[in-house]
Enzyme design. Sequence first.
Site, PDB file in Angstrom:
ATOM      1  N   GLN A   1       0.144   2.143  71.247  1.00 61.19           N
ATOM      2  CA  GLN A   1      -0.129   0.870  71.925  1.00 61.19           C
ATOM      3  C   GLN A   1       1.120  -0.015  71.946  1.00 61.19           C
ATOM      4  O   GLN A   1       1.796  -0.186  70.929  1.00 61.19           O
ATOM      5  CB  GLN A   1      -1.288   0.151  71.201  1.00 61.19           C
ATOM      6  CG  GLN A   1      -1.757  -1.129  71.860  1.00 61.19           C
ATOM      7  CD  GLN A   1      -2.457  -0.914  73.196  1.00 61.19           C
ATOM      8  OE1 GLN A   1      -3.048   0.124  73.452  1.00 61.19           O
ATOM      9  NE2 GLN A   1      -2.386  -1.908  74.069  1.00 61.19           N
TER      10      GLN A   1
ATOM     11  N   LYS B   1     -10.777   1.488  73.602  1.00 62.69           N
ATOM     12  CA  LYS B   1     -10.359   2.866  73.903  1.00 62.69           C
ATOM     13  C   LYS B   1     -11.113   3.844  73.012  1.00 62.69           C
ATOM     14  O   LYS B   1     -11.635   4.854  73.486  1.00 62.69           O
ATOM     15  CB  LYS B   1      -8.842   3.029  73.686  1.00 62.69           C
ATOM     16  CG  LYS B   1      -8.009   2.461  74.815  1.00 62.69           C
ATOM     17  CD  LYS B   1      -6.533   2.396  74.484  1.00 62.69           C
ATOM     18  CE  LYS B   1      -5.801   1.594  75.573  1.00 62.69           C
ATOM     19  NZ  LYS B   1      -4.447   1.206  75.220  1.00 62.69           N
TER      20      LYS B   1
ATOM     21  N   ASP C   1      -0.116   8.415  78.401  1.00 57.57           N
ATOM     22  CA  ASP C   1       0.320   7.155  78.996  1.00 57.57           C
ATOM     23  C   ASP C   1       1.308   7.397  80.145  1.00 57.57           C
ATOM     24  O   ASP C   1       1.627   6.480  80.900  1.00 57.57           O
ATOM     25  CB  ASP C   1       1.063   6.333  77.934  1.00 57.57           C
ATOM     26  CG  ASP C   1       0.357   5.044  77.583  1.00 57.57           C
ATOM     27  OD1 ASP C   1      -0.537   4.636  78.335  1.00 57.57           O
ATOM     28  OD2 ASP C   1       0.730   4.460  76.558  1.00 57.57           O
TER      29      ASP C   1
HETATM   30  N1  GUN Z   1      -0.322  -2.208  76.409  1.00 55.64           N
HETATM   31  C1  GUN Z   1      -0.872  -2.734  77.525  1.00 55.64           C
HETATM   32  N2  GUN Z   1      -1.178  -1.764  78.406  1.00 55.64           N
HETATM   33  C2  GUN Z   1      -0.812  -0.593  77.838  1.00 55.64           C
HETATM   34  C3  GUN Z   1      -0.875   0.759  78.263  1.00 55.64           C
HETATM   35  O1  GUN Z   1      -1.337   1.102  79.359  1.00 55.64           O
HETATM   36  N3  GUN Z   1      -0.381   1.674  77.390  1.00 55.64           N
HETATM   37  C4  GUN Z   1       0.141   1.319  76.190  1.00 55.64           C
HETATM   38  N4  GUN Z   1       0.595   2.292  75.402  1.00 55.64           N
HETATM   39  N5  GUN Z   1       0.200   0.077  75.764  1.00 55.64           N
HETATM   40  C5  GUN Z   1      -0.265  -0.878  76.590  1.00 55.64           C
END
Ligand code: GUN
Length: 298
Positions: A98, A54, A121
Amino acid sequence: MTTGTLARIIDGKGFAARLRETIRAEVATLGFTPGLAVVLVGEDPASKVYVSNKAKQTVEAGMASFEHKLPATTSEQDLLALVGRLNADPAVHGILVQLPLPPGLRAEAVIEAIDPAKDVDGLTVTNAGRLAAGLPGLVPCTPLGCLLLLQDCLGDLSGREAVVVGRSNLVGKPIAQLLLQQNCTVTMAHSRSRNLPEICRRADILVAAVGRAEMILGDWIKPGATVIDVGINRVAAGDGKTRLVGDVAFAAAQRQAGWITPVPGGVGPMTIACLLRNTLTAARRRERDDVISNHELV
Ligand code: GUN
């Protein structure tokens, strides 16, 4: 019955690369730098890989990346305090915490602390409610990525039978809402659904988001259907190594479907591209709102 031909592969990797390039070009015209803060608590190996990808792609898109790596022993109070600081920081337009969080930290409480205008998100109750009510907000990244892929290969989705297998807040529920908004007839199925194969066979669009390796078999798929496989499951490859497979038994499904996403290289790359898109959306909205409130001041 099979269609006799193999389904066409939906190239999520290529689509995501083009989307990131479009975002980069738009960011370059903004006159300010959108910022994305990503918070990682603990040492989950898969999460570490996601977070570093990311950060890399954020910088490549011309945005500022703020990484906050905290030990697994971090208290909820300290994590909430960090979210509060990021909410107040004008250089930060998007915040992502995350998941999963280490034991002892309540994901719902932490997510709810994020300013909905920075919730890239799309997981706060405000953004989930806005999506359900058909109001503008920020939409979860993976479901948004699935929708963009579907529109790219099918065009207008109106009137199609869509079956979503899986009911998570992160994927199943929001993708069902997005498909409903596109005038699909949506069925949500899950692990307790009776006659799952029969339900799946109705689908013109089948979205698999259950997290169980190759659970959806080839003969569950209507000939010519479009199959979106959100699953990423690591399984033993037999030679002591592991490989990634989706929730759909790919080879058999490819003989039935019209279009299908591969794993890896299908939905996966769309998630970060849509995260960047949401960050750009959040940044643009803040800029617009700032301009409006400045006008109001004079
Ligand atoms: N863990 C796995 N996929 C995601 C996501 O799309 N957002 C977040 N915050 N954590 C994740």
